[in-house]
Design a protein around this motif. Structure first.
Motif, PDB file in Angstrom:
ATOM      1  N   LEU A  98      63.802  97.397  36.738  1.00 58.91           N
ATOM      2  CA  LEU A  98      65.063  96.709  36.470  1.00 58.91           C
ATOM      3  C   LEU A  98      65.662  97.170  35.147  1.00 58.91           C
ATOM      4  N   VAL A 101      67.355 100.385  35.954  1.00 57.58           N
ATOM      5  CA  VAL A 101      68.574 100.107  36.730  1.00 57.58           C
ATOM      6  C   VAL A 101      69.671  99.604  35.805  1.00 57.58           C
ATOM      7  N   ALA A 102      69.306  98.654  34.922  1.00 59.53           N
ATOM      8  CA  ALA A 102      70.291  98.074  34.007  1.00 59.53           C
ATOM      9  C   ALA A 102      70.881  99.152  33.093  1.00 59.53           C
ATOM     10  N   ARG A 104      71.132 102.346  33.653  1.00 59.92           N
ATOM     11  CA  ARG A 104      72.013 103.245  34.403  1.00 59.92           C
ATOM     12  C   ARG A 104      73.336 102.578  34.729  1.00 59.92           C
ATOM     13  N   ARG A 105      73.317 101.240  34.759  1.00 59.38           N
ATOM     14  CA  ARG A 105      74.577 100.522  34.985  1.00 59.38           C
ATOM     15  C   ARG A 105      75.250 100.163  33.666  1.00 59.38           C
ATOM     16  N   SER A 107      74.368  98.424  31.172  1.00 63.44           N
ATOM     17  CA  SER A 107      74.160  97.143  30.481  1.00 63.44           C
ATOM     18  C   SER A 107      72.940  97.265  29.567  1.00 63.44           C
TER      19      SER A 107
END
Lengths: 226, 105
Positions: A98, A101-102, A104-105, A107
Protein backbone atom coordinates in the motif's frame (compact mmCIF):
# COMPACT_ATOMS: atom_id res chain seq x y z
CA UNK A 1 19.30 14.53 -11.87
CA UNK A 2 16.64 17.10 -12.60
CA UNK A 3 18.62 19.05 -15.19
CA UNK A 4 19.85 16.07 -17.14
CA UNK A 5 18.29 13.65 -19.50
CA UNK A 6 17.00 10.52 -17.86
CA UNK A 7 16.25 7.34 -19.69
CA UNK A 8 13.85 5.85 -17.23
CA UNK A 9 12.47 2.90 -19.06
CA UNK A 10 15.25 1.92 -21.38
CA UNK A 11 16.63 -1.56 -21.40
CA UNK A 12 19.51 -0.86 -23.72
CA UNK A 13 23.18 -1.12 -22.90
CA UNK A 14 23.82 2.58 -22.67
CA UNK A 15 26.45 3.48 -20.15
CA UNK A 16 26.77 6.58 -18.08
CA UNK A 17 28.98 9.05 -19.83
CA UNK A 18 29.42 12.63 -20.85
CA UNK A 19 30.19 14.63 -23.91
CA UNK A 20 29.58 17.92 -25.67
CA UNK A 21 26.21 18.70 -27.07
CA UNK A 22 25.08 21.61 -29.21
CA UNK A 23 26.79 24.94 -28.54
CA UNK A 24 29.68 23.06 -26.99
CA UNK A 25 27.83 22.77 -23.68
CA UNK A 26 28.93 19.92 -21.50
CA UNK A 27 26.12 17.50 -20.85
CA UNK A 28 26.18 14.59 -18.47
CA UNK A 29 24.13 11.57 -19.23
CA UNK A 30 22.90 9.77 -16.12
CA UNK A 31 21.90 6.26 -16.90
CA UNK A 32 18.94 5.01 -14.97
CA UNK A 33 17.76 1.47 -15.40
CA UNK A 34 14.82 0.55 -13.20
CA UNK A 35 14.44 -2.77 -14.94
CA UNK A 36 18.08 -3.63 -14.20
CA UNK A 37 17.67 -2.60 -10.56
CA UNK A 38 14.69 -4.84 -10.16
CA UNK A 39 16.34 -7.72 -11.98
CA UNK A 40 19.38 -7.38 -9.73
CA UNK A 41 17.12 -7.42 -6.69
CA UNK A 42 15.48 -10.63 -7.87
CA UNK A 43 18.90 -12.23 -8.41
CA UNK A 44 19.81 -11.29 -4.85
CA UNK A 45 16.52 -12.71 -3.58
CA UNK A 46 17.33 -16.03 -5.27
CA UNK A 47 20.60 -16.25 -3.36
CA UNK A 48 18.53 -15.65 -0.24
CA UNK A 49 16.14 -18.42 -1.24
CA UNK A 50 19.07 -20.79 -1.65
CA UNK A 51 20.54 -19.69 1.72
CA UNK A 52 17.31 -20.56 3.50
CA UNK A 53 16.69 -23.41 1.07
CA UNK A 54 19.80 -25.18 2.35
CA UNK A 55 18.48 -24.91 5.90
CA UNK A 56 15.04 -26.14 4.84
CA UNK A 57 16.70 -29.16 3.22
CA UNK A 58 18.61 -29.81 6.44
CA UNK A 59 15.34 -29.58 8.38
CA UNK A 60 13.71 -31.98 5.94
CA UNK A 61 16.51 -34.53 6.14
CA UNK A 62 16.43 -34.68 9.94
CA UNK A 63 12.62 -34.71 9.90
CA UNK A 64 12.74 -38.00 7.99
CA UNK A 65 15.43 -39.29 10.33
CA UNK A 66 13.71 -38.33 13.60
CA UNK A 67 9.95 -38.04 12.92
CA UNK A 68 8.86 -38.71 16.51
CA UNK A 69 11.36 -36.34 18.11
CA UNK A 70 10.25 -33.62 15.71
CA UNK A 71 6.62 -34.17 16.67
CA UNK A 72 7.35 -34.01 20.39
CA UNK A 73 9.56 -30.94 20.09
CA UNK A 74 7.01 -29.08 17.95
CA UNK A 75 4.40 -29.61 20.71
CA UNK A 76 6.47 -27.33 22.94
CA UNK A 77 6.28 -24.33 20.61
CA UNK A 78 3.50 -21.83 21.17
CA UNK A 79 1.10 -21.97 18.18
CA UNK A 80 -0.70 -18.78 19.22
CA UNK A 81 2.59 -16.88 19.27
CA UNK A 82 3.52 -18.28 15.85
CA UNK A 83 0.08 -17.55 14.36
CA UNK A 84 0.12 -13.97 15.68
CA UNK A 85 3.54 -13.42 14.14
CA UNK A 86 2.26 -14.87 10.85
CA UNK A 87 -0.63 -12.40 10.81
CA UNK A 88 1.74 -9.56 11.75
CA UNK A 89 4.07 -10.31 8.84
CA UNK A 90 1.24 -10.88 6.33
CA UNK A 91 -0.31 -7.56 7.30
CA UNK A 92 3.06 -5.82 7.12
CA UNK A 93 3.44 -7.14 3.58
CA UNK A 94 0.09 -5.57 2.71
CA UNK A 95 1.00 -2.19 4.21
CA UNK A 96 4.32 -2.29 2.33
CA UNK A 97 2.44 -2.76 -0.95
CA UNK A 98 0.00 0.00 0.00
CA UNK A 99 2.94 2.31 0.69
CA UNK A 100 4.21 1.75 -2.86
CA UNK A 101 0.71 2.16 -4.33
CA UNK A 102 0.25 5.42 -2.41
CA UNK A 103 3.63 6.73 -3.59
CA UNK A 104 2.83 5.95 -7.20
CA UNK A 105 -0.44 7.81 -6.78
CA UNK A 106 1.57 10.78 -5.52
CA UNK A 107 0.15 10.72 -1.98
CA UNK A 108 3.44 11.09 -0.13
CA UNK A 109 1.88 11.34 3.34
CA UNK A 110 -0.14 8.16 2.92
CA UNK A 111 2.95 6.39 1.63
CA UNK A 112 5.01 7.49 4.65
CA UNK A 113 2.16 6.48 6.97
CA UNK A 114 2.03 2.95 5.56
CA UNK A 115 5.82 2.72 5.72
CA UNK A 116 5.75 3.60 9.42
CA UNK A 117 2.99 1.04 10.00
CA UNK A 118 5.09 -1.60 8.21
CA UNK A 119 8.06 -0.69 10.39
CA UNK A 120 5.79 -1.01 13.44
CA UNK A 121 4.69 -4.50 12.41
CA UNK A 122 8.33 -5.49 11.95
CA UNK A 123 9.09 -4.25 15.45
CA UNK A 124 6.05 -6.14 16.80
CA UNK A 125 7.36 -9.30 15.19
CA UNK A 126 10.75 -8.86 16.86
CA UNK A 127 9.17 -8.19 20.29
CA UNK A 128 7.04 -11.35 19.96
CA UNK A 129 10.12 -13.32 19.02
CA UNK A 130 11.95 -11.90 22.02
CA UNK A 131 9.25 -13.13 24.41
CA UNK A 132 9.06 -16.47 22.64
CA UNK A 133 12.80 -17.07 22.81
CA UNK A 134 12.97 -15.81 26.41
CA UNK A 135 10.34 -18.34 27.47
CA UNK A 136 12.23 -21.17 25.77
CA UNK A 137 15.58 -20.10 27.21
CA UNK A 138 13.93 -19.79 30.63
CA UNK A 139 12.94 -23.45 30.33
CA UNK A 140 16.54 -24.33 29.59
CA UNK A 141 15.96 -24.96 25.89
CA UNK A 142 18.69 -23.33 23.85
CA UNK A 143 21.59 -24.68 21.79
CA UNK A 144 24.13 -26.41 24.01
CA UNK A 145 22.01 -26.23 27.17
CA UNK A 146 22.23 -28.90 29.90
CA UNK A 147 18.52 -29.65 29.43
CA UNK A 148 18.96 -30.41 25.74
CA UNK A 149 22.25 -32.29 26.04
CA UNK A 150 21.37 -34.53 28.95
CA UNK A 151 17.65 -35.16 28.90
CA UNK A 152 16.50 -34.83 25.30
CA UNK A 153 16.88 -37.30 22.43
CA UNK A 154 19.06 -36.36 19.44
CA UNK A 155 16.12 -35.43 17.19
CA UNK A 156 14.82 -32.80 19.64
CA UNK A 157 18.30 -31.31 19.97
CA UNK A 158 18.47 -30.99 16.18
CA UNK A 159 14.92 -29.57 16.02
CA UNK A 160 15.61 -26.83 18.53
CA UNK A 161 19.02 -26.13 16.99
CA UNK A 162 17.36 -25.56 13.62
CA UNK A 163 14.55 -23.62 15.30
CA UNK A 164 17.02 -21.12 16.76
CA UNK A 165 19.16 -20.98 13.62
CA UNK A 166 16.32 -20.53 11.13
CA UNK A 167 14.05 -18.22 13.13
CA UNK A 168 17.16 -16.30 14.26
CA UNK A 169 18.41 -15.81 10.72
CA UNK A 170 14.88 -14.87 9.69
CA UNK A 171 14.52 -12.31 12.49
CA UNK A 172 17.89 -10.87 11.46
CA UNK A 173 16.38 -10.35 8.01
CA UNK A 174 13.38 -8.63 9.58
CA UNK A 175 15.73 -6.22 11.37
CA UNK A 176 17.66 -5.54 8.14
CA UNK A 177 14.33 -4.89 6.40
CA UNK A 178 13.42 -2.37 9.10
CA UNK A 179 16.74 -0.55 8.66
CA UNK A 180 16.10 -0.37 4.90
CA UNK A 181 12.66 1.10 5.67
CA UNK A 182 14.28 3.88 7.71
CA UNK A 183 16.40 4.80 4.68
CA UNK A 184 13.34 4.67 2.42
CA UNK A 185 11.48 6.95 4.83
CA UNK A 186 14.31 9.51 4.69
CA UNK A 187 14.59 9.26 0.88
CA UNK A 188 10.84 9.76 0.41
CA UNK A 189 10.98 12.79 2.71
CA UNK A 190 13.86 14.29 0.73
CA UNK A 191 12.21 13.44 -2.58
CA UNK A 192 14.97 11.10 -3.75
CA UNK A 193 12.27 8.45 -3.91
CA UNK A 194 9.18 9.87 -5.58
CA UNK A 195 6.17 8.89 -7.67
CA UNK A 196 8.38 8.63 -10.77
CA UNK A 197 11.47 7.13 -9.14
CA UNK A 198 10.12 4.54 -6.75
CA UNK A 199 12.33 1.57 -7.65
CA UNK A 200 14.24 1.73 -4.35
CA UNK A 201 11.02 1.46 -2.37
CA UNK A 202 9.83 -1.28 -4.72
CA UNK A 203 13.04 -3.27 -4.13
CA UNK A 204 12.75 -2.73 -0.38
CA UNK A 205 9.22 -4.11 -0.74
CA UNK A 206 10.51 -7.17 -2.63
CA UNK A 207 12.97 -7.84 0.18
CA UNK A 208 10.25 -7.45 2.80
CA UNK A 209 7.94 -9.85 0.95
CA UNK A 210 10.74 -12.42 0.81
CA UNK A 211 11.02 -12.18 4.60
CA UNK A 212 7.27 -12.79 4.74
CA UNK A 213 7.57 -15.71 2.30
CA UNK A 214 10.19 -17.46 4.40
CA UNK A 215 8.02 -17.11 7.49
CA UNK A 216 5.06 -18.58 5.56
CA UNK A 217 7.08 -21.81 5.40
CA UNK A 218 8.80 -21.58 8.80
CA UNK A 219 5.49 -21.27 10.65
CA UNK A 220 3.88 -24.59 9.65
CA UNK A 221 7.20 -26.48 9.67
CA UNK A 222 8.09 -25.57 13.24
CA UNK A 223 4.79 -24.82 14.96
CA UNK A 224 2.07 -26.85 13.30
CA UNK A 225 3.48 -30.28 12.47
CA UNK A 226 3.00 -32.22 15.67
CA UNK B 1 -6.69 -12.34 -10.16
CA UNK B 2 -8.57 -11.54 -13.32
CA UNK B 3 -8.97 -8.65 -15.66
CA UNK B 4 -5.29 -7.74 -15.81
CA UNK B 5 -4.30 -9.76 -18.79
CA UNK B 6 -3.92 -6.63 -20.82
CA UNK B 7 -0.83 -5.77 -18.81
CA UNK B 8 1.46 -8.30 -20.38
CA UNK B 9 3.59 -5.81 -22.24
CA UNK B 10 7.26 -5.30 -21.45
CA UNK B 11 6.79 -1.99 -19.65
CA UNK B 12 5.89 -2.93 -16.10
CA UNK B 13 5.08 0.66 -15.26
CA UNK B 14 1.83 0.43 -17.18
CA UNK B 15 0.26 -1.59 -14.42
CA UNK B 16 -0.72 0.63 -11.52
CA UNK B 17 -1.82 -1.60 -8.67
CA UNK B 18 -4.94 -0.80 -6.70
CA UNK B 19 -5.51 -0.72 -2.94
CA UNK B 20 -8.60 -2.92 -3.05
CA UNK B 21 -7.10 -5.88 -4.84
CA UNK B 22 -4.16 -6.04 -2.45
CA UNK B 23 -6.53 -5.99 0.52
CA UNK B 24 -8.44 -8.92 -1.02
CA UNK B 25 -5.21 -10.88 -1.38
CA UNK B 26 -4.36 -10.10 2.26
CA UNK B 27 -7.79 -11.41 3.33
CA UNK B 28 -7.16 -14.61 1.37
CA UNK B 29 -3.76 -14.99 3.08
CA UNK B 30 -5.32 -14.53 6.53
CA UNK B 31 -8.04 -17.06 5.67
CA UNK B 32 -5.43 -19.59 4.53
CA UNK B 33 -3.48 -19.04 7.77
CA UNK B 34 -6.66 -19.76 9.76
CA UNK B 35 -7.20 -22.85 7.62
CA UNK B 36 -3.69 -24.23 8.13
CA UNK B 37 -3.90 -23.70 11.91
CA UNK B 38 -7.30 -25.46 11.99
CA UNK B 39 -6.11 -28.35 9.84
CA UNK B 40 -3.09 -28.79 12.13
CA UNK B 41 -5.37 -29.81 15.00
CA UNK B 42 -6.95 -32.54 12.87
CA UNK B 43 -4.99 -35.76 12.66
CA UNK B 44 -4.40 -36.48 8.98
CA UNK B 45 -1.59 -38.94 9.58
CA UNK B 46 1.02 -38.88 6.87
CA UNK B 47 -0.86 -36.24 4.90
CA UNK B 48 -0.43 -33.54 7.58
CA UNK B 49 2.95 -32.53 6.18
CA UNK B 50 1.73 -32.36 2.60
CA UNK B 51 -1.45 -30.45 3.44
CA UNK B 52 0.54 -27.89 5.47
CA UNK B 53 3.06 -27.49 2.63
CA UNK B 54 0.28 -27.23 0.04
CA UNK B 55 -1.42 -24.40 1.91
CA UNK B 56 1.95 -22.67 2.48
CA UNK B 57 2.69 -22.97 -1.25
CA UNK B 58 -0.66 -21.40 -2.18
CA UNK B 59 0.08 -18.52 0.20
CA UNK B 60 3.57 -18.17 -1.30
CA UNK B 61 2.12 -18.05 -4.82
CA UNK B 62 -0.26 -15.26 -3.82
CA UNK B 63 2.57 -13.23 -2.26
CA UNK B 64 4.94 -13.78 -5.20
CA UNK B 65 2.34 -13.12 -7.92
CA UNK B 66 0.52 -10.13 -6.48
CA UNK B 67 2.55 -8.53 -3.69
CA UNK B 68 5.88 -9.13 -5.42
CA UNK B 69 4.28 -8.24 -8.72
CA UNK B 70 5.86 -11.07 -10.73
CA UNK B 71 2.53 -11.72 -12.47
CA UNK B 72 2.90 -8.39 -14.26
CA UNK B 73 6.62 -8.71 -14.98
CA UNK B 74 8.05 -9.91 -18.26
CA UNK B 75 9.18 -13.40 -19.22
CA UNK B 76 12.85 -12.84 -18.27
CA UNK B 77 11.95 -12.03 -14.66
CA UNK B 78 9.53 -14.98 -14.58
CA UNK B 79 11.93 -17.45 -16.14
CA UNK B 80 14.69 -16.85 -13.63
CA UNK B 81 12.14 -17.38 -10.82
CA UNK B 82 11.12 -20.66 -12.43
CA UNK B 83 14.80 -21.65 -12.79
CA UNK B 84 15.36 -21.04 -9.09
CA UNK B 85 12.29 -23.07 -8.20
CA UNK B 86 13.40 -25.92 -10.46
CA UNK B 87 16.89 -26.07 -8.92
CA UNK B 88 15.39 -26.28 -5.45
CA UNK B 89 12.82 -28.89 -6.49
CA UNK B 90 15.45 -31.08 -8.18
CA UNK B 91 17.66 -30.97 -5.07
CA UNK B 92 14.69 -31.91 -2.85
CA UNK B 93 13.66 -34.81 -5.11
CA UNK B 94 17.16 -36.22 -5.45
CA UNK B 95 17.75 -35.90 -1.72
CA UNK B 96 14.42 -37.61 -1.05
CA UNK B 97 15.51 -40.76 -2.93
CA UNK B 98 18.56 -40.97 -0.70
CA UNK B 99 16.61 -40.24 2.49
CA UNK B 100 13.87 -42.78 1.89
CA UNK B 101 16.42 -45.44 0.94
CA UNK B 102 18.32 -44.81 4.16
CA UNK B 103 15.44 -44.59 6.61
CA UNK B 104 12.68 -46.73 5.17
CA UNK B 105 14.43 -49.11 2.80
Amino acid sequence: MSTTSVDAHEHSNNHAGHGYGDNNQLYVHFHRDDYGSKFGMWLFLFTEVLLFGGLFILYYGYRIAYPHDYHNAAMELNIVMGAVNTLVLLTSSLTMVLSIVALRRKSIKTSLFYLIVTFGFGATFCVNKYFEWSAKIHHGIFPGSMELRETRPAGEVVFFGLYYLMTGLHTFHVIVGMVIMVFCFIFIRTGTINSDKYIVLENAGLYWHLVDLIWIFLFPLFYLLH
Amino acid sequence: MSGHNENTSVDKHEHVPSYGKNVMIWLALVALTALTVTVASVNLGNYTFFVAMLIASIKAMLVINIFMHIKYDDILMKSILIACGLVFTVIIIMYSFDLFNTYTG
